[in-house]
Design a protein around this motif. Structure first.
Motif, mmCIF file in Angstrom:
data_model
loop_
_atom_site.group_PDB
_atom_site.id
_atom_site.type_symbol
_atom_site.label_atom_id
_atom_site.label_comp_id
_atom_site.label_asym_id
_atom_site.label_seq_id
_atom_site.Cartn_x
_atom_site.Cartn_y
_atom_site.Cartn_z
ATOM 1 N N ALA A 1 31.065 83.080 -3.612
ATOM 2 C CA ALA A 1 30.118 82.265 -4.366
ATOM 3 C C ALA A 1 28.905 81.959 -3.496
ATOM 4 N N ARG A 2 27.793 81.722 -4.165
ATOM 5 C CA ARG A 2 26.549 81.339 -3.492
ATOM 6 C C ARG A 2 25.996 80.107 -4.176
ATOM 7 N N LEU A 3 25.691 79.095 -3.380
ATOM 8 C CA LEU A 3 25.056 77.876 -3.862
ATOM 9 C C LEU A 3 23.562 78.044 -3.588
ATOM 10 N N LEU A 4 22.757 78.061 -4.657
ATOM 11 C CA LEU A 4 21.333 78.382 -4.554
ATOM 12 C C LEU A 4 20.464 77.204 -4.979
ATOM 13 N N GLY A 5 19.352 77.056 -4.298
ATOM 14 C CA GLY A 5 18.298 76.136 -4.700
ATOM 15 C C GLY A 5 17.023 76.945 -4.830
ATOM 16 N N LEU A 6 16.387 76.912 -5.986
ATOM 17 C CA LEU A 6 15.174 77.703 -6.211
ATOM 18 C C LEU A 6 14.020 76.815 -6.633
ATOM 19 N N SER A 7 12.832 77.204 -6.188
ATOM 20 C CA SER A 7 11.604 76.558 -6.599
ATOM 21 C C SER A 7 10.640 77.659 -7.008
ATOM 22 N N LEU A 8 10.413 77.783 -8.321
ATOM 23 C CA LEU A 8 9.515 78.805 -8.838
ATOM 24 C C LEU A 8 8.111 78.212 -8.963
ATOM 25 N N HIS A 9 7.114 78.968 -8.544
ATOM 26 C CA HIS A 9 5.727 78.497 -8.566
ATOM 27 C C HIS A 9 5.118 78.610 -9.965
ATOM 28 N N ALA A 10 5.227 79.773 -10.564
ATOM 29 C CA ALA A 10 4.674 79.981 -11.908
ATOM 30 C C ALA A 10 5.686 80.772 -12.715
ATOM 31 N N PRO A 11 6.396 80.165 -13.590
ATOM 32 C CA PRO A 11 6.254 78.807 -14.093
ATOM 33 C C PRO A 11 6.824 77.798 -13.097
ATOM 34 N N ALA A 12 6.372 76.574 -13.199
ATOM 35 C CA ALA A 12 6.866 75.518 -12.317
ATOM 36 C C ALA A 12 8.269 75.117 -12.773
ATOM 37 N N ASP A 13 9.268 75.467 -11.982
ATOM 38 C CA ASP A 13 10.652 75.137 -12.322
ATOM 39 C C ASP A 13 11.456 75.063 -11.032
ATOM 40 N N ASP A 14 12.110 73.945 -10.797
ATOM 41 C CA ASP A 14 13.002 73.770 -9.649
ATOM 42 C C ASP A 14 14.408 73.593 -10.191
ATOM 43 N N PHE A 15 15.366 74.333 -9.638
ATOM 44 C CA PHE A 15 16.725 74.234 -10.157
ATOM 45 C C PHE A 15 17.733 74.718 -9.129
ATOM 46 N N GLY A 16 18.974 74.396 -9.398
ATOM 47 C CA GLY A 16 20.088 74.862 -8.591
ATOM 48 C C GLY A 16 20.957 75.785 -9.412
ATOM 49 N N ALA A 17 21.754 76.584 -8.717
ATOM 50 C CA ALA A 17 22.656 77.517 -9.409
ATOM 51 C C ALA A 17 23.843 77.808 -8.510
ATOM 52 N N VAL A 18 24.935 78.171 -9.141
ATOM 53 C CA VAL A 18 26.109 78.688 -8.432
ATOM 54 C C VAL A 18 26.336 80.101 -8.952
ATOM 55 N N ALA A 19 26.159 81.075 -8.085
ATOM 56 C CA ALA A 19 26.357 82.478 -8.467
ATOM 57 C C ALA A 19 27.704 82.939 -7.923
#
Length: 187
Positions: free
Chosen positions: A84-102
Motif C-alpha cells: 500500500a501507498r499513503l499519498l498526499g497530492l496537491s494539484l495546481h490546475a485544477p486546485a485540489d489537495d487530497f490524500g489517497a491510499v493506493a
C-alpha cells in the motif's frame, strides 16, 4: 526519515541481517527505500518519495510492501510483492489537495543474459473509496529494467506513469517520466 525506515525494518518479524537501501532520481522525483529480509525469504520494503512536476503538481508518498527476496542473477527467478501507498497530492490546475491510499503490487522475472537483468511491472490503484478531494481514482504504473552490474549493487531504469481521474475536472497526469536508480545490497 531514514532512522524510521531502518527501525521499521529491524522490528519486522524474522528480520535477518540482509538489508537493501535504494535511491531513485529523475528531474522531478526523489525516492528513498529500504528492504529487510527475513529468514523465510520474504522481505518488507518501506519507502518515501517526493515528486514535483513541471505543472507545479506535487505528491508525497509513504509506501510499504511485503514480497519475496529474489536474485536478479538467477535466470527464471520470480519477484512478487503486495503493498500500500499513503499519498498526499496537491494539484495546481485544477486546485485540489487530497490524500489517497493506493493498493497494489509488483511482479518481475530475472532473464537469461550475459549481464544479469530482470524485468518488473508495478501497479497501484486508489479507487473512489480510498481517495479524497474531487478526484475519483488514481493509477500508478511502472515498467522497470534492472541489472546487477557489480556484486552488491543493482542499477535500474523505469518508465512510470501516475494519473488522477475526476468527474469535477479534466484528468491530470501527475507523472510520466523515465527514472534511474541504484540499490545497494548488504547480505
Amino acid at each position: 526519515g531514514s532512522a524510521l525506515l531502518l527501525g521499521l525494518l529491524l522490528a519486522a518479524p524474522g528480520a535477518a541481517p540482509a538489508l537493501d537501501l535504494g535511491v531513485s532520481l529523475s528531474d522531478e522525483l526523489l525516492e528513498l527505500s529500504a528492504a529487510g529480509g527475513g529468514t523465510t525469504g520474504s522481505s518488507l520494503r518501506v519507502g518515501a518519495s517526493f515528486l514535483q512536476n513541471d505543472d507545479s503538481d506535487s505528491m508525497f508518498a509513504f509506501s510499504a510492501e511485503v514480497g519475496n527476496r529474489y536474485r536478479v542473477d538467477a535466470p527464471g527467478s520470480l519477484r512478487y510483492s503486495a503493498g500500500a501507498r499513503l499519498l498526499g497530492l496537491s494539484l495546481h490546475a485544477p486546485a485540489d489537495d487530497f490524500g489517497a491510499v493506493a493498493v497494489g503490487g509488483s511482479v518481475g522475472v530475472a532473464l537469461q543474459a550475459a549481464t544479469p537483468i530482470a524485468l518488473m511491472f508495478e501497479a497501484y490503484h486508489a479507487p473512489s473509496g480510498l481517495i479524497g478531494g474531487d478526484a475519483s481514482d488514481l493509477t500508478h504504473l511502472a515498467l522497470q529494467l534492472e541489472s546487477r552490474l557489480v556484486p552488491g549493487a543493482t542499477a535500474y531504469t523505469a518508465l512510470r506513469r501516475i494519473d488522477v481521474r475526476s468527474d469535477a475536472y479534466a484528468d491530470v497526469r501527475v507523472d510520466n517520466s523515465l527514472l534511474i536508480g541504484v540499490t545497494i545490497h548488504f547480505d
